[in-house]
Design a protein around this motif. Sequence first.
Motif, PDB file in Angstrom:
ATOM      1  N   ALA A   1     -68.323 -31.813 -79.500  1.00 47.85           N
ATOM      2  CA  ALA A   1     -68.128 -30.407 -79.153  1.00 47.85           C
ATOM      3  C   ALA A   1     -66.726 -29.928 -79.486  1.00 47.85           C
ATOM      4  N   PHE A   2     -66.012 -30.634 -80.344  1.00 53.48           N
ATOM      5  CA  PHE A   2     -64.652 -30.207 -80.693  1.00 53.48           C
ATOM      6  C   PHE A   2     -64.687 -28.908 -81.490  1.00 53.48           C
ATOM      7  N   ARG A   3     -63.755 -28.004 -81.122  1.00 51.75           N
ATOM      8  CA  ARG A   3     -63.610 -26.734 -81.831  1.00 51.75           C
ATOM      9  C   ARG A   3     -62.130 -26.452 -82.019  1.00 51.75           C
ATOM     10  N   ASP A   4     -61.837 -25.481 -82.821  1.00 51.24           N
ATOM     11  CA  ASP A   4     -60.447 -25.140 -83.137  1.00 51.24           C
ATOM     12  C   ASP A   4     -59.903 -24.178 -82.074  1.00 51.24           C
ATOM     13  N   ASP A   5     -59.670 -24.731 -80.862  1.00 47.38           N
ATOM     14  CA  ASP A   5     -59.123 -23.932 -79.771  1.00 47.38           C
ATOM     15  C   ASP A   5     -58.346 -24.865 -78.848  1.00 47.38           C
ATOM     16  N   ALA A   6     -57.864 -24.347 -77.743  1.00 44.92           N
ATOM     17  CA  ALA A   6     -57.009 -25.146 -76.862  1.00 44.92           C
ATOM     18  C   ALA A   6     -57.729 -26.374 -76.332  1.00 44.92           C
ATOM     19  N   LEU A   7     -58.988 -26.234 -75.939  1.00 46.61           N
ATOM     20  CA  LEU A   7     -59.733 -27.345 -75.381  1.00 46.61           C
ATOM     21  C   LEU A   7     -60.025 -28.399 -76.435  1.00 46.61           C
ATOM     22  N   GLY A   8     -60.182 -27.962 -77.675  1.00 40.89           N
ATOM     23  CA  GLY A   8     -60.425 -28.906 -78.755  1.00 40.89           C
ATOM     24  C   GLY A   8     -59.159 -29.531 -79.298  1.00 40.89           C
ATOM     25  N   GLU A   9     -58.066 -28.804 -79.238  1.00 36.72           N
ATOM     26  CA  GLU A   9     -56.815 -29.270 -79.836  1.00 36.72           C
ATOM     27  C   GLU A   9     -56.057 -30.240 -78.941  1.00 36.72           C
ATOM     28  N   HIS A  10     -56.076 -30.011 -77.621  1.00 34.84           N
ATOM     29  CA  HIS A  10     -55.179 -30.726 -76.717  1.00 34.84           C
ATOM     30  C   HIS A  10     -55.856 -31.883 -76.000  1.00 34.84           C
TER      31      HIS A  10
ATOM     32  N   GLY B   1     -51.624 -31.990 -72.737  1.00 35.73           N
ATOM     33  CA  GLY B   1     -51.349 -30.797 -73.535  1.00 35.73           C
ATOM     34  C   GLY B   1     -52.067 -29.570 -73.018  1.00 35.73           C
ATOM     35  N   LEU B   2     -53.301 -29.763 -72.550  1.00 35.41           N
ATOM     36  CA  LEU B   2     -54.059 -28.628 -72.020  1.00 35.41           C
ATOM     37  C   LEU B   2     -53.427 -28.116 -70.738  1.00 35.41           C
ATOM     38  N   ALA B   3     -52.993 -29.022 -69.869  1.00 32.09           N
ATOM     39  CA  ALA B   3     -52.325 -28.599 -68.632  1.00 32.09           C
ATOM     40  C   ALA B   3     -51.047 -27.833 -68.939  1.00 32.09           C
TER      41      ALA B   3
ATOM     42  N   PHE C   1     -52.441 -32.361 -63.954  1.00 31.14           N
ATOM     43  CA  PHE C   1     -53.586 -31.877 -64.722  1.00 31.14           C
ATOM     44  C   PHE C   1     -54.151 -30.577 -64.140  1.00 31.14           C
ATOM     45  N   ALA C   2     -53.287 -29.738 -63.584  1.00 30.40           N
ATOM     46  CA  ALA C   2     -53.752 -28.509 -62.947  1.00 30.40           C
ATOM     47  C   ALA C   2     -54.570 -27.665 -63.922  1.00 30.40           C
ATOM     48  N   GLY C   3     -55.826 -27.411 -63.539  1.00 28.28           N
ATOM     49  CA  GLY C   3     -56.713 -26.586 -64.353  1.00 28.28           C
ATOM     50  C   GLY C   3     -57.486 -27.330 -65.418  1.00 28.28           C
ATOM     51  N   VAL C   4     -57.260 -28.628 -65.551  1.00 33.94           N
ATOM     52  CA  VAL C   4     -57.951 -29.403 -66.594  1.00 33.94           C
ATOM     53  C   VAL C   4     -59.363 -29.749 -66.114  1.00 33.94           C
ATOM     54  N   PRO C   5     -60.393 -29.419 -66.884  1.00 30.93           N
ATOM     55  CA  PRO C   5     -61.769 -29.708 -66.457  1.00 30.93           C
ATOM     56  C   PRO C   5     -62.084 -31.193 -66.530  1.00 30.93           C
ATOM     57  N   SER C   6     -62.889 -31.663 -65.570  1.00 33.28           N
ATOM     58  CA  SER C   6     -63.197 -33.084 -65.506  1.00 33.28           C
ATOM     59  C   SER C   6     -64.485 -33.291 -64.725  1.00 33.28           C
TER      60      SER C   6
END
Length: 462
Positions: free
Chosen positions: A3-12, A16-18, A66-71
């Motif tokens: 499900a990788f895409r060219d956006d913050a969730l896919g890049e980091h 990095g996302l946090a 990891f504040a806000g990181v989905p898990s």
Amino acid sequence: MHAFRDDALGEHDAVGLAEAIRRGEVGAAEVARDAAERVRSVEDRLHAVQLHAAPDPAAGGAAGAFAGVPSFVKDNTDRRGLPTGHGSAAFTPRAARRDAPFARQFLSTGVTVLGKTRLPEFGFSPSTEFEAAEPVRNPWNTGRSAGGSSGGSAALVAAGAVPIAHANDGGGSIRIPSACCGLVGLKPTRGRVVPNAQSRQLPLDLVTDGVVTRSVRDSAAFLAAAERYWRNPGLPPVGLVEGPSGRRLRIGLLLDSPNGVRSDAATREAVTETAAALERLGHTVEPVRPAIDPRFTADFLTYWGLLSFLIGVTGRTLGDGFDRRRMDGLSRGLRETYLENWRGTPGVLRRLRRTKEAYAAAFRGHDLLLSPVLAHTTPPIGHLSPAVPYPTLIERILAYVAFTPIDNVVGTPSLSLPGPTTTAEGLPIGVMFSARPGAERTLLDVAFTLESERPFHRIQDA
């Protein structure tokens, strides 16, 4: 299948996302929505999710690493308001009234929990498969196992649906799926994180909680964040490890298990190439063979059977309508094995506890041990199904899971890392490092070194 895409969730990665969320480049609610959509986009192929859950705005820590990181939380650990099914069809689970102690520690890192991931029944199998339900499939090749018992968590992280997920390890259950799915999987020292509520009541505590990740820095950041919530004063602190130290290490090399199971050619190649890379970097690698009691495998199998027996006796506490006759073929076979050998339980426990002495001797003069995670590469779906007749199934499991259980019995930290080579079909192969109790910093040191020397294979490039 990813499900990788060219956006913050896919890049980091998770760190990095946090950071992107903290800088305001992307909102936590937006990330949670995107992650939930990604999970659903792969779920019809991977079957990794036990249940989806709406994010709880009151949970987690706004200032956590990891504040806000989905898990996700693995479905053998209580999350308030959600049922805990332990991967079993033998009972109907009830909603948990409170979070398990480790769940509170995990939430303190700031993660946003989107649900619970699947595991094989009671975490007994190294492959997340079932008698009457879809197996969890490996995103690198959906005809292959995602490993177990944290197979659901590993599949979601490897597929790029979430960057980090909860896992736990009682015989290899963090490291095995990490090896199958090309992830970083660190089993901490026994007592490094909040003790597992169930296993600490047993005569020998095998289980340690942790996470599966796609980067070494995420695993390092998790340990540091968990330590800020609670630190065991009996262990040296880990702190935040941010890269290799440059320290030269002495590393013992095992290509075959101490009890004689020989690794296959592809696995040996991954381990020997890792050893060669470490030598080029100035580390010393030399063969070592721990003098483990030759009865270790049989003893571990007996103890494994004791756990299944105890679940059969106490299962009614897990939920409604528990019927041990509905436990799967592996669970029933383990229980029957124990009932045939129960009189030897005191000797089994005594010998397993003594493993600590023999294993410690292997570290004299060595900082780490390097070995395969598994004796052969990732098997096809069905090879380790609980529907396979028990005598054949247990023979297959013991020929596969030949390295990881020692660290659970002894309580030492151990790390699965993606190896430098893949199978002929392009599947990841894991290599394993083990260390003395409390030496997670050394494991992370060598992991950062290898990651910077040769970036891990990416599923999006496969």
